[in-house]
Write a protein that holds these residues in place. Sequence first.
Motif, PDB file in Angstrom:
ATOM      1  N   ARG A 108      41.718   5.856  23.804  1.00  0.00           N
ATOM      2  CA  ARG A 108      43.010   5.154  23.781  1.00  0.00           C
ATOM      3  C   ARG A 108      42.899   3.818  23.044  1.00  0.00           C
ATOM      4  N   LEU A 109      41.801   3.101  23.265  1.00  0.00           N
ATOM      5  CA  LEU A 109      41.582   1.833  22.570  1.00  0.00           C
ATOM      6  C   LEU A 109      41.481   2.053  21.062  1.00  0.00           C
ATOM      7  N   ARG A 110      40.691   3.046  20.641  1.00  0.00           N
ATOM      8  CA  ARG A 110      40.548   3.328  19.210  1.00  0.00           C
ATOM      9  C   ARG A 110      41.882   3.692  18.585  1.00  0.00           C
ATOM     10  N   ALA A 111      42.675   4.497  19.282  1.00  0.00           N
ATOM     11  CA  ALA A 111      43.986   4.905  18.764  1.00  0.00           C
ATOM     12  C   ALA A 111      44.899   3.704  18.561  1.00  0.00           C
TER      13      ALA A 111
ATOM     14  N   ALA B 194      49.945 -10.305  21.108  1.00  0.00           N
ATOM     15  CA  ALA B 194      48.829  -9.394  20.812  1.00  0.00           C
ATOM     16  C   ALA B 194      47.981  -9.160  22.056  1.00  0.00           C
ATOM     17  N   MET B 195      47.765 -10.214  22.825  1.00  0.00           N
ATOM     18  CA  MET B 195      46.964 -10.095  24.031  1.00  0.00           C
ATOM     19  C   MET B 195      47.653  -9.190  25.053  1.00  0.00           C
ATOM     20  N   THR B 196      48.973  -9.327  25.178  1.00  0.00           N
ATOM     21  CA  THR B 196      49.737  -8.482  26.100  1.00  0.00           C
ATOM     22  C   THR B 196      49.629  -7.022  25.682  1.00  0.00           C
ATOM     23  N   ARG B 197      49.771  -6.743  24.400  1.00  0.00           N
ATOM     24  CA  ARG B 197      49.661  -5.368  23.902  1.00  0.00           C
ATOM     25  C   ARG B 197      48.278  -4.797  24.205  1.00  0.00           C
ATOM     26  N   PHE B 198      47.232  -5.575  24.000  1.00  0.00           N
ATOM     27  CA  PHE B 198      45.863  -5.140  24.274  1.00  0.00           C
ATOM     28  C   PHE B 198      45.708  -4.708  25.728  1.00  0.00           C
ATOM     29  N   TYR B 199      46.180  -5.530  26.664  1.00  0.00           N
ATOM     30  CA  TYR B 199      46.012  -5.190  28.076  1.00  0.00           C
ATOM     31  C   TYR B 199      46.957  -4.074  28.519  1.00  0.00           C
ATOM     32  N   GLU B 200      48.072  -3.886  27.831  1.00  0.00           N
ATOM     33  CA  GLU B 200      48.921  -2.715  28.095  1.00  0.00           C
ATOM     34  C   GLU B 200      48.174  -1.435  27.721  1.00  0.00           C
ATOM     35  N   VAL B 201      47.431  -1.473  26.603  1.00  0.00           N
ATOM     36  CA  VAL B 201      46.643  -0.313  26.190  1.00  0.00           C
ATOM     37  C   VAL B 201      45.590   0.016  27.251  1.00  0.00           C
TER      38      VAL B 201
ATOM     39  N   ARG C 235      32.204  -2.051  26.877  1.00  0.00           N
ATOM     40  CA  ARG C 235      32.680  -3.384  26.487  1.00  0.00           C
ATOM     41  C   ARG C 235      33.522  -3.266  25.227  1.00  0.00           C
ATOM     42  N   VAL C 236      34.538  -4.102  25.161  1.00  0.00           N
ATOM     43  CA  VAL C 236      35.419  -4.132  23.997  1.00  0.00           C
ATOM     44  C   VAL C 236      35.877  -5.575  23.808  1.00  0.00           C
ATOM     45  N   GLN C 237      36.054  -5.969  22.561  1.00  0.00           N
ATOM     46  CA  GLN C 237      36.561  -7.313  22.285  1.00  0.00           C
ATOM     47  C   GLN C 237      38.072  -7.280  22.233  1.00  0.00           C
ATOM     48  N   ASP C 238      38.681  -8.289  22.842  1.00  0.00           N
ATOM     49  CA  ASP C 238      40.136  -8.414  22.778  1.00  0.00           C
ATOM     50  C   ASP C 238      40.528  -9.063  21.454  1.00  0.00           C
ATOM     51  N   PRO C 239      41.817  -9.287  21.184  1.00  0.00           N
ATOM     52  CA  PRO C 239      42.234  -9.830  19.891  1.00  0.00           C
ATOM     53  C   PRO C 239      41.659 -11.200  19.534  1.00  0.00           C
TER      54      PRO C 239
ATOM     55  N   LEU D 281      47.425  -1.991  32.078  1.00  0.00           N
ATOM     56  CA  LEU D 281      48.243  -2.937  32.838  1.00  0.00           C
ATOM     57  C   LEU D 281      49.693  -2.834  32.373  1.00  0.00           C
ATOM     58  N   ARG D 282      50.605  -3.289  33.191  1.00  0.00           N
ATOM     59  CA  ARG D 282      52.013  -3.291  32.788  1.00  0.00           C
ATOM     60  C   ARG D 282      52.489  -4.736  32.708  1.00  0.00           C
ATOM     61  N   THR D 283      53.485  -4.956  31.879  1.00  0.00           N
ATOM     62  CA  THR D 283      54.038  -6.294  31.727  1.00  0.00           C
ATOM     63  C   THR D 283      54.983  -6.577  32.882  1.00  0.00           C
TER      64      THR D 283
END
Length: 115
Positions: A74-77, A14-21, A95-99, A24-26
């Motif tokens: 993009r975050l909301r989507a 979930a954290m990886t998906r959040f930062y991809e949004v 500011r946004v909260q991560d998972p 960042l790239r994996t």
Amino acid sequence: MKIMPIRYSADVEAMTRFYEVLGLRTGPVSRPGGWVEMPAEAGMLAIHRSSGEDVGRCELAFEVDEPLEDVAERLRAAGFEPGPPMDEGYGHSLRVQDPDGVWVQLNRYDRDLYT
């Protein structure tokens, strides 16, 4: 030298998906999935699986080159609800909260104000 914050999380996927949004790239991923490297233009974020007291440790800030409204959309989507853009002495921030509920700050600098 590169900056590499390490983000400890109970849910690496979930954290990886959040930062991809966020853009960042994996990069390299451990075979058992216990950590992921996410290269960025000016450094790298390392996400490590953890439990207990380490979960959520680390608050992050990123400088973005695109309008914060575009990032917020993009975050909301993707199902993440950012706070409103704030007018700061150096430009604007969001500011946004991560998972895990940890706050992440996104900054768009106005160099005329900042320098």
